[in-house]
Scaffold this active site. Structure first.
Site, short mmCIF file in Angstrom:
data_model
loop_
_atom_site.label_atom_id
_atom_site.label_comp_id
_atom_site.label_asym_id
_atom_site.label_seq_id
_atom_site.Cartn_x
_atom_site.Cartn_y
_atom_site.Cartn_z
N GLY A 27 0.81 -1.21 0.00
CA GLY A 27 0.00 0.00 0.00
C GLY A 27 0.84 1.26 0.00
N ALA A 34 -6.75 6.43 -9.12
CA ALA A 34 -6.60 7.55 -10.04
C ALA A 34 -7.95 8.11 -10.48
CB ALA A 34 -5.78 7.12 -11.25
N HIS A 89 -25.97 -9.30 -26.85
CA HIS A 89 -25.64 -10.73 -26.96
C HIS A 89 -24.83 -10.96 -28.23
CE1 HIS A 89 -26.16 -15.08 -26.71
NE2 HIS A 89 -26.42 -15.05 -28.02
#
Length: 217
Positions: free
Chosen positions: A29, A77, A202
């Protein structure tokens, strides 16, 4: 556990397994760099997580605004971009406000992982009643054609009373390209019944998401 023999880990069923790897990435992190930028001198409130702001981007000092990772709110971001827009709008008198409940997050791995909204852990912590459905992405012919024997899943979380979409999480395929639609569902507070009326193209992998949602009663 990591040692010279590889990586050992324990599954939910208690079984320990070993994995061999050439490279290990430790992603611990980030934290905002707030040192020596004059915040103390002008009285802007902050802590180890970031500069304190409201949902308009205002800090504790009138005329001083902050957005992005430096606030520690949402280290993404695309979230920072929106925070910047909100802050500038309010600077020039156009009322605007951040909403964080539907910001999508993506892990760009193989397979991709993406999610928007709340997780099961969040719902349980806040004691919010919910329903859950998990569906494999290989119910989509296109997913099978593009990914072969690879697997993927979509998890849908809805409110237990009104069936509103609370969160959707996807692993597999181009999850990053589909998750924005979920953010729209959550922002619009759409319910399962509303999603049933939307026509999905689809053949697409996104049809599996609709199917997972529509199976919730």
């Amino acid at each position: 556990k990591i040692d010279k023999n590889g990586i050992s880990y324990t599954r939910e069923n208690g079984k320990t397994e070993m994995m061999q790897s050439e490279i290990i990435l430790n992603a611990t992190g980030r934290c905002p760099n707030l040192e020596n930028i004059g915040l103390d001198e002008i009285g802007v409130l902050y802590n180890a997580e970031g500069i304190k702001t409201d949902l308009q981007g205002k800090t504790s000092v009138p005329g001083v605004w902050a957005c992005g990772d430096v606030t520690g709110r949402c280290l993404l971001a695309h979230a920072a971009t929106r925070e910047g827009i909100v802050a500038v709008n309010n600077m020039f008198g156009k009322k605007d406000m951040m909403r964080y409940k539907a910001i999508p997050n993506v892990i760009y791995t193989h397979p991709e992982v993406a999610g928007a909204g709340m997780t099961e852990q969040m719902l349980q912590q806040e004691e919010i009643g919910y329903k859950k459905n998990i569906l494999p992405l290989n119910i989509s012919g296109r997913f099978v054609a593009e990914n072969g024997k690879k697997v993927g899943y979509v998890k849908v979380l809805t409110g237990s009373q009104y069936n509103e979409i609370l969160g959707v999480h996807i692993i597999g395929g181009v999850a990053s390209e589909m998750i924005y639609g979920i953010s729209a569902f959550i922002e619009m507070e759409m319910r399962v019944e509303d999603i049933k009326e939307i026509v999905f193209p689809h053949p697409t992998v996104s049809e599996a998401i609709k199917e997972a949602i529509c199976q919730i009663k």
